[in-house]
Design a protein around this motif. Structure first.
Motif, PDB file in Angstrom:
ATOM      1  N   GLN A  14     -12.377   1.840  -4.378  1.00 50.59           N
ATOM      2  CA  GLN A  14     -11.710   2.892  -3.605  1.00 50.59           C
ATOM      3  C   GLN A  14     -10.680   3.699  -4.385  1.00 50.59           C
ATOM      4  N   ASN A  15     -10.304   3.247  -5.574  1.00 51.31           N
ATOM      5  CA  ASN A  15      -9.258   3.900  -6.353  1.00 51.31           C
ATOM      6  C   ASN A  15      -8.000   4.093  -5.497  1.00 51.31           C
ATOM      7  N   ALA A  16      -7.701   3.077  -4.702  1.00 53.50           N
ATOM      8  CA  ALA A  16      -6.578   3.179  -3.767  1.00 53.50           C
ATOM      9  C   ALA A  16      -5.588   2.028  -3.910  1.00 53.50           C
ATOM     10  N   GLN A  20      -5.011   2.203  -9.187  1.00 57.59           N
ATOM     11  CA  GLN A  20      -3.833   3.073  -9.144  1.00 57.59           C
ATOM     12  C   GLN A  20      -2.641   2.392  -9.803  1.00 57.59           C
ATOM     13  N   SER A  43      -8.913   7.469 -14.270  1.00 59.66           N
ATOM     14  CA  SER A  43      -8.813   6.541 -13.149  1.00 59.66           C
ATOM     15  C   SER A  43      -9.708   7.048 -12.039  1.00 59.66           C
ATOM     16  N   GLY A  45     -12.728   5.771  -8.620  1.00 57.68           N
ATOM     17  CA  GLY A  45     -13.478   4.787  -7.865  1.00 57.68           C
ATOM     18  C   GLY A  45     -14.891   5.261  -7.624  1.00 57.68           C
ATOM     19  N   PRO A  48     -14.194   6.539  -3.345  1.00 60.23           N
ATOM     20  CA  PRO A  48     -12.744   6.693  -3.156  1.00 60.23           C
ATOM     21  C   PRO A  48     -12.311   6.709  -1.690  1.00 60.23           C
ATOM     22  N   VAL A  52      -3.961   6.309  -1.222  1.00 65.86           N
ATOM     23  CA  VAL A  52      -3.530   5.054  -1.829  1.00 65.86           C
ATOM     24  C   VAL A  52      -3.011   4.163  -0.701  1.00 65.86           C
ATOM     25  N   ARG A  70      -0.274  10.456  -5.514  1.00 62.98           N
ATOM     26  CA  ARG A  70      -1.586  10.087  -6.055  1.00 62.98           C
ATOM     27  C   ARG A  70      -2.658  10.181  -4.973  1.00 62.98           C
ATOM     28  N   PRO A  72      -6.790   9.174  -4.423  1.00 64.73           N
ATOM     29  CA  PRO A  72      -7.972   8.532  -4.986  1.00 64.73           C
ATOM     30  C   PRO A  72      -9.033   9.557  -5.387  1.00 64.73           C
ATOM     31  N   GLN A  73      -9.637   9.303  -6.546  1.00 65.42           N
ATOM     32  CA  GLN A  73     -10.629  10.212  -7.112  1.00 65.42           C
ATOM     33  C   GLN A  73     -11.923   9.458  -7.390  1.00 65.42           C
TER      34      GLN A  73
END
Length: 142
Positions: A14-16, A20, A43, A45, A48, A52, A70, A72-73
């Motif tokens: 999830q890049n969360a 991160q 950085s 996911g 995503p 965050v 930030r 998520p990407q």
């Protein structure tokens, strides 16, 4: 991308959360070690989240790192394959080219955890990022 740059990707689903935290610590390490022009940090996911995780933002704020801006990407396979090092956070299903150093840090997901548990995960992430930058410096100096 130049031959002198080292590319690092920090990835989770999830890049969360974990990625991160890792990215924030990697940015600090890069600056503290004078590698701002030498290390590129990616950085992302594979799926995503929208934001965050709140508990992650809170845990990082406790060590004066602000993740409030930030987002998520998503990260592409092309980006990952262009990296020298890829660290996944415990969710790796990556099958990248042989010349990419992929390591799975096998960290618990902080989502839904209490703050104390997230502090423990945060400290584990910090130590792993520091060790990765030790490796990067050794490879650059060698």
């Amino acid at each position: 991308m130049t031959d002198t740059e080292t590319h690092v990707a920090l990835v989770c689903v999830q890049n969360a959360g974990r990625s991160q935290m890792a990215t924030a610590y990697a940015e600090r390490e890069r600056e503290a070690r004078g590698l701002t022009d030498d290390v590129v940090i990616h950085s992302g996911g594979t799926h995503p989240a929208d934001a965050v995780h709140d508990v992650v933002r809170e845990a990082m704020a406790d060590v004066d790192i602000d993740l409030s801006d930030r987002v998520p990407q998503e990260i592409s396979e092309d980006t990952l394959e262009s990296c020298d090092y890829v660290a996944t956070m415990g969710c790796s299903t990556l099958d990248l080219e042989a010349d990419t150093d992929v390591r799975d840090w096998d960290l618990p997901d902080p989502h839904g955890q209490d703050l104390e548990t997230v502090h423990e995960i945060r400290e584990d992430v910090k130590a792993r990022v520091g060790a990765l930058f030790d490796e990067i410096e050794a490879a650059r100096d060698g």
